[in-house]
Design an enzyme around this catalytic site. Structure first.
Site, mmCIF file in Angstrom:
data_model
loop_
_atom_site.group_PDB
_atom_site.id
_atom_site.type_symbol
_atom_site.label_atom_id
_atom_site.label_comp_id
_atom_site.label_asym_id
_atom_site.label_seq_id
_atom_site.Cartn_x
_atom_site.Cartn_y
_atom_site.Cartn_z
ATOM 1 C CB SER A 123 -15.867 1.178 -1.422
ATOM 2 O OG SER A 123 -15.989 1.292 -0.035
ATOM 3 N N GLY A 124 -12.785 0.650 -0.140
ATOM 4 C CA GLY A 124 -11.981 -0.283 0.656
ATOM 5 C C GLY A 124 -10.635 -0.586 0.021
ATOM 6 C CB THR A 128 -9.237 6.975 3.519
ATOM 7 O OG1 THR A 128 -10.413 7.192 2.753
ATOM 8 C CG2 THR A 128 -9.207 7.916 4.690
ATOM 9 C CG ASN A 173 -13.319 0.862 4.045
ATOM 10 O OD1 ASN A 173 -12.814 0.501 5.110
ATOM 11 N ND2 ASN A 173 -12.890 1.901 3.362
ATOM 12 C CB SER A 176 -16.747 3.094 3.839
ATOM 13 O OG SER A 176 -16.952 3.500 2.523
ATOM 14 C CB SER A 177 -14.426 8.187 2.523
ATOM 15 O OG SER A 177 -13.141 7.801 2.903
ATOM 16 N N GLY A 405 -14.928 5.569 -2.918
ATOM 17 C CA GLY A 405 -14.619 4.696 -4.050
ATOM 18 C C GLY A 405 -15.865 4.133 -4.704
ATOM 19 C CD GLU A 407 -20.566 2.700 -1.778
ATOM 20 O OE1 GLU A 407 -19.734 2.294 -0.961
ATOM 21 O OE2 GLU A 407 -21.503 3.455 -1.465
HETATM 22 N N1 LIG Z 1 -1.494 0.825 3.364
HETATM 23 C C1 LIG Z 1 -2.280 0.160 4.193
HETATM 24 N N2 LIG Z 1 -1.744 -0.509 5.230
HETATM 25 C C2 LIG Z 1 -2.526 -1.169 6.084
HETATM 26 N N3 LIG Z 1 -3.863 -1.245 5.976
HETATM 27 C C3 LIG Z 1 -4.449 -0.611 4.958
HETATM 28 C C4 LIG Z 1 -3.697 0.146 4.017
HETATM 29 N N4 LIG Z 1 -4.550 0.667 3.137
HETATM 30 C C5 LIG Z 1 -5.776 0.275 3.513
HETATM 31 N N5 LIG Z 1 -5.719 -0.478 4.601
HETATM 32 C C6 LIG Z 1 -6.857 -1.113 5.320
HETATM 33 O O1 LIG Z 1 -7.960 -1.051 4.489
HETATM 34 C C7 LIG Z 1 -9.026 -0.360 5.072
HETATM 35 C C8 LIG Z 1 -9.785 0.441 4.027
HETATM 36 O O2 LIG Z 1 -8.953 1.419 3.501
HETATM 37 P P1 LIG Z 1 -9.502 2.877 3.161
HETATM 38 O O3 LIG Z 1 -10.441 3.322 4.184
HETATM 39 O O4 LIG Z 1 -8.353 3.682 2.845
HETATM 40 O O5 LIG Z 1 -10.315 2.566 1.854
HETATM 41 P P2 LIG Z 1 -10.946 3.607 0.873
HETATM 42 O O6 LIG Z 1 -10.369 3.319 -0.455
HETATM 43 O O7 LIG Z 1 -10.775 4.951 1.381
HETATM 44 O O8 LIG Z 1 -12.436 3.196 0.875
HETATM 45 P P3 LIG Z 1 -13.735 4.097 0.758
HETATM 46 O O9 LIG Z 1 -13.869 4.429 -0.668
HETATM 47 O O10 LIG Z 1 -14.792 3.229 1.235
HETATM 48 O O11 LIG Z 1 -13.507 5.249 1.607
HETATM 49 C C9 LIG Z 1 -8.386 0.493 6.110
HETATM 50 O O12 LIG Z 1 -9.273 0.747 7.153
HETATM 51 C C10 LIG Z 1 -7.204 -0.350 6.547
HETATM 52 O O13 LIG Z 1 -7.644 -1.290 7.505
HETATM 53 MG MG LIG Z 2 -11.935 6.341 2.093
#
Ligand SMILES: Nc1ncnc2c1ncn2[C@@H]1O[C@H](COP(=O)(O)OP(=O)(O)OP(=O)(O)O)[C@@H](O)[C@H]1O
Ligand SMILES: [Mg+2]
Length: 1044
Positions: A123-124, A128, A173, A176-177, A405, A407
């Site tokens: 997660s994070g 996404t 996050n 977070s999805s 992700g 967690e």
């Molecule tokens: N390529 C990137 N460039 C800039 N910021 C990023 C990037 N990837 C992630 N982030 C930052 O990290 C945060 C978390 O990323 P994201 O929501 O994609 O995580 P996730 O893997 O989908 O988590 P979860 O499993 O909780 O959904 C985003 O809100 C953003 O602020």
């Molecule tokens: Mg996500």
């Protein structure tokens, strides 16, 4: 990769791979495969760290992309960057999420195989975000189908909507999805996006009613309160302050500085419009969101006798209104439960806790189902239109998996169990496809191989999902088992059944050290990604996911179309127990695995550099942990030793056979020999490839790229050949078609012409026959035998006549008629003559008419009587022979009102001596006068005129016989006039005495005086001579003149 002559090759590969890179790009290695010390985890992490420090967040392990979350915006996602990666070989340019996207897209197009991109990480870690970048890349760079110009927008706009409703701030996050998402993007054979479809997995509904400390509910609630305008909030009976709503403050962080709910609201609102939600649908949707908040504020009180009642009536009625249900029915359903015992329905009151959980269950169900509806609705908007779908059977798909992700929270419950199980499955898929099957493949293909050891998490997956023995089965069983069941009994059952499993521990089974960090209500799973303690509290309820029947009934009757769609009447009627939540999730994951397995996968492995969401911070321990559990080292080892690319012989041959004359266009021998011939022709070196039993293995990507380039270069030639054949074929077919058509038309036309000719000949023969027969019988009565001939003769004569009619009255010619038309011909001739005469007369002018009349009178008088008459016919009669000025003015005055109508010079012969004297003879309307210059010598009234005598010869002698009774008259006037015919005619006409003109052949007698008579004798001679003759006669010799 394990290179045969590693040093030389590595250098070369690196050269090729890095040729297009800038100095900054060259920090560390861009592909872990190029690491010298590939067995060292420290080197691996150091490479990650060095690149991370330079904001190089992407690194490859072969074709797997490792992405480290930068936690800051980087300038690497622009349109120009997309263009840089478009159509460029994977390894020629620095690693990027766009390179993976482009590679997948091209693989889909060239190999015509469905692809999928699996994004994993905790997660994070940035899953996404990565999935959004990929989607953006497709939306911007892929061609658009004409029908689908807005599809790209809709695909992109589905993200903010789903994130608003399905994402939330968690400790790990801020976005977070809280649901799993698998999206299919459909492309037509030209590579244009055609449609999309989303599958959603298990939304974390418990978040609607409860959030851990530091976490929030789903974004949409906060966005609505912060961004919605006052009118909207009023209609929803909402206050702007999120702290007023119990469901929003459980985590005590309703407001977060890093999140702009107001801006996000605007984005979501616009996205809803773009996707195609109507204003009414949006209103209904927001009603539901607001109703959840009101439900959360609906509080219960407990009576003295344990009965439960609602203390916040307004909140309840607000909720009921927004849900579109009857307030009292909702109230009843929230505080009572309907039971069916022995076929009888019974209503039993709920106690306080039961009422609270019924309310929460309703809120969760309403939100959860609305979320499903939302996905359904988005799918409708992205759906491949039926007609397009049918016209594009060659559609290919790229799947995009972005799931919640792995967690580990302080308190992990059923949701974390599901989420982590899901990640466990994905890891399993990854292992399956990249580690195990790859190694197995080398062995089955007979390639020399040294097995790489790795941790296979199948054992954990089995622990969770195995039938009858797995945790999910035990949970289901405990939910269904009659009798007293509770979360603890479930835990005990787990201990009994899987207690001995190496990846399972409970407080009871743990050693002393572990016991200290575990409560009695927890069980621990040793996941691939780490240990997680799950608290069993609520497991049974959440797995049951039950909503009281009477609440369902109330919701079925909702006037809100979204809810009436989500809560079906059949569900209430159907007594069958729905599938348990965990089983449902397990089954949907199984299906997902099938979907993913059917596609060619690409991987993005996301790594989270620190837990504090901070940019630039690289927590080595955290990263090492992730590298370990993601199996990246093993992945690297297999890549290093293995081959970058493999293909079944037939597929390889099929694709590249045009590059070798021996295999083009078809190879008929053994496949392996064909592939050998092909690679020999292409000049593959022995270390670059290996032939297995059914596949060729290519070690370096560059070898494949070179082959691809060669194919690309060859394609125009192939296309030309195909074009040539196709055009030739098409033209030939066209020619044949035209030729056939020509022959058909020709034969038709010729047939028709021949038939016409035959008919004409037949008719001509008949005609000739009739003609001949008619000719033979032409003298008979008009009958069938001769009618044609006779008609023909008539017709011919009439036609001939028409062309040969006389054109003037003087033309007396007339075609000779056939015997049977003589009478008609005469009639016609007469008619024609009349007609000509009428026409002639109509054309005659008044002067000409006058002339004619005079000529007619002259003719009546002189024709055949006087020799000079014929000579006069062709000469016009003039109005007068004397001009006015030739006549003496005095004479004219003497004449007074009488106008001179005609005047002519004459010679008067004396009656006795015949002396010639020039005189003028003037005719008026009532008399004539003889004038000697200025003197009127003699006047003759027409009434008294006795006659006019002329000879029959060609002389000009004229005698005017004067009246006897007039004493003034001297006797008859003997005159000679050169225009005797004209003079006599005019005189006779004016005097109306045409009958008085005498034409004497030999002599004219005239009165010299009343008693004496003179004679004029006329003889023919050569010239005119007037002289005194014998016996006192006047002798006139008249010349002969021809008529012309
Ligand atoms: N390529 C990137 N460039 C800039 N910021 C990023 C990037 N990837 C992630 N982030 C930052 O990290 C945060 C978390 O990323 P994201 O929501 O994609 O995580 P996730 O893997 O989908 O988590 P979860 O499993 O909780 O959904 C985003 O809100 C953003 O602020
Ligand atoms: Mg996500």
């Amino acid at each position: 990769m394990r290179y045969q002559s590693r040093e030389v090759d590595e250098g070369r590969v690196r050269l090729v791979m890095e040729s297009a890179l800038t100095a900054r790009d060259r920090v560390g290695v861009q592909d872990f495969v190029l690491l010298e010390n590939y067995n060292s985890e420290a080197t691996f992490i150091e490479n990650l760290r060095r690149r991370f420090r330079e904001n190089l967040i992407y690194t490859y392990i072969g074709s797997v992309l490792v992405s480290v979350n930068p936690y800051k915006e980087l300038e690497i996602y622009s349109k120009q960057q997309m263009e840089r990666y478009r159509g460029v070989s994977f390894y020629e340019i620095s690693p990027h999420i766009y390179a993976i996207s482009d590679n997948t897209y091209r693989a889909m197009r060239t190999e015509r195989r469905d692809q999928c991109i699996l994004i994993s990480g905790e997660s994070g870690a940035g899953k996404t975000e990565a999935s959004k970048k990929i989607l953006l890349y497709f939306a911007v760079t892929c061609p658009t189908n004409n029908h689908m110009v807005t599809l790209g927008d809709r695909l992109l706009q589905s993200n903010p909507v789903l994130e608003a409703f399905g994402n939330a701030k968690t400790l790990r996050n801020d976005n977070s999805s809280r649901f799993g998402k698998y999206m299919d993007i459909q492309f037509d054979f030209k590579g244009a996006t055609m449609g999309g479809h989303i599958l959603n997995y298990l939304l974390e509904k418990s978040r609607v009613v409860h959030q851990n400390h530091g976490e929030r509910n789903f974004h949409i609630f906060y966005q609505l309160l912060d961004g919605g305008d006052d009118d909207l909030l009023n209609t929803l009976n909402l206050e702007r302050n999120p702290h007023s709503y119990r469901y929003l403050v459980k985590g005590s962080c309703a407001r977060v500085s890093s999140i702009s709910d107001k801006n996000n609201w605007r984005v979501v609102r616009k996205a809803l419009d773009v996707i195609g939600f109507t204003a009414e649908e949006v209103q209904k949707l927001l009603n539901i969101i607001a109703s959840v908040l009101h439900l959360g504020n609906t509080l219960f009180g407990e009576g003295e006798e344990g009965e439960t009642y609602i203390i916040t009536e307004t909140q309840l009625s607000n909720a009921a209104k927004l849900l579109g249900v009857d307030g009292s029915a909702l109230k009843e359903a929230l505080t009572h439960k309907k039971l069916t015992a022995k076929g009888e329905e019974m209503i039993s009151p709920l106690n306080f806790e039961q009422a609270v959980s019924a309310r929460d269950a309703l809120a969760k169900a309403v939100y959860g189902r609305t979320f499903n509806w939302l996905v359904e609705k988005i799918n409708q908007s992205l759906a491949l239109k039926e007609e397009i779908y049918h016209s594009s059977k060659d559609a290919s798909v790229i799947g995009l998996l972005d799931i919640y992700g792995f967690e580990v929270l302080q308190h992990n419950s059923f949701e974390q169990f599901c989420i982590n199980y899901c990640n466990e499955k994905l890891q399993q898929l990854f292992i399956e496809l990249t580690l195990r099957s790859e190694q197995e493949e080398y062995e089955t293909e007979g390639i020399a191989w040294e097995t790489v050891q790795y941790f296979d998490n199948k054992i954990i997956c089995d622990l969770i999902e195995e039938k009858h023995k797995g945790i999910i089965s035990i949970l289901d069983e405990e939910c269904l088992r009659p009798g007293e069941t509770c979360d603890i009994s479930f835990l005990e059952k787990l201990e009994d059944t899987v207690g001995g499993h190496p990846h399972f521990i409970t407080h009871k089974l743990a050693n002393g050290k572990t016991r200290r960090v575990m409560s009695r209500e927890e069980f621990r799973l040793l996941h691939y990604a780490g240990e997680v303690n799950y608290n069993v509290n609520g497991f049974l309820d959440k797995n049951n996911d039950l909503l009281n029947r009477n609440l369902k009934e109330v919701m079925c009757q909702s006037e809100n179309q979204i809810l009436s769609h989500c809560f079906r009447r059949e569900e209430v009627i159907d007594q069958k127990r729905p599938e348990m939540a965990a089983s449902q999730f397990k089954n949907s994951l199984m299906k997902l695995m099938e979907i993913l397995m059917s596609k060619e996968p690409s991987y993005v492995r996301c790594i989270k550099p620190n837990d504090a969401k901070q940019p630039g911070r690289f927590d080595e321990v955290l990263v090492r942990h992730q590298v370990k559990y993601l199996g990246l080292m093993e992945n690297l080892r297999v890549r290093r030793a293995g081959f970058a690319y493999r293909r079944r012989f037939e597929a390889f041959l099929q694709r590249y056979k045009p590059l070798c004359p021996e295999t083009w266009p078809n190879w008929n021998g053994k496949l392996a020999d064909g592939v050998s011939a092909l690679v020999n022709h292409l000049g593959y070196k022995p270390e670059e490839y290996k032939l297995g039993r059914s596949k060729i293995f290519i070690r370096f990507p560059k070898t494949l790229f070179a082959t691809e380039d060669a194919l690309e270069a060859k394609k125009p030639e192939i296309a030309l050949t195909l074009q040539k054949s196709w055009r030739g074929y098409r033209e030939r077919a066209n020619y044949q078609r035209i030729r056939h058509a020509v022959i058909v038309i020709q034969s038709g036309w010729r047939g028709m012409k021949a038939r016409r000719r035959a008919k004409r000949r037949r008719e001509a023969a008949q005609l000739i026959r009739r003609f001949i027969k008619g000719f033979i019988c032409r003298h008979e009565e008009y009958c069938d035998d001769n009618d044609y001939f006779l008609d023909h003769v008539r017709c011919s004569f009439l036609k001939h006549l028409r062309k040969n009619l006389p054109r003037s009255v003087l033309d007396k010619s007339w075609p000779t008629p056939p015997a049977l038309l003589i009478e008609a011909s005469e009639h016609l001739q007469m008619l024609h003559m009349r007609n000509m005469v009428i026409k002639y007369c109509r054309r005659v002018q008044p002067e000409w008419k006058k002339q004619m009349m005079q000529k007619v009178v002259a003719s009546e008088i002189f024709k055949d009587q006087k020799g000079s008459y014929p000579h006069s016919v062709g000469r016009l009669f003039l109005d007068t022979r004397l001009e006015r000025e030739q006549i003496s003015l005095k004479v004219l005055q003497t004449l007074g009102s009488e106008k001179v109508q005609y005047g002519v010079a004459v010679i008067k012969y004396d009656r006795r001596g015949f002396k010639p004297r020039p005189r003028q003879l003037l005719l008026t309307n009532s008399f004539a006068v003889l004038v000697d210059r200025t003197k009127i010598k003699q006047r003759l009234d027409y009434a008294a005129l006795r006659g006019v005598s002329v000879s029959s010869l060609c002389d000009g002698m004229v005698v005017l016989h004067m009246p006897w009774e007039d004493n003034k008259q001297k006797g008859d006037a003997v005159l000679h006039c050169s225009h005797v015919i004209e003079l006599v005619t005019k005189l006779a006409m004016m005097a109306s005495k045409t009958n008085y003109v005498n034409i004497n052949p030999g002599c004219i007698r005239f009165g010299v005086s009343r008693t004496k008579e003179g004679i004029i004798d006329f003889v023919r001679g050569s010239e005119l001579k007037v002289a005194k003759g014998k016996r006192g006669h006047l002798l006139v010799t008249a010349p002969q003149i021809s008529a012309t």
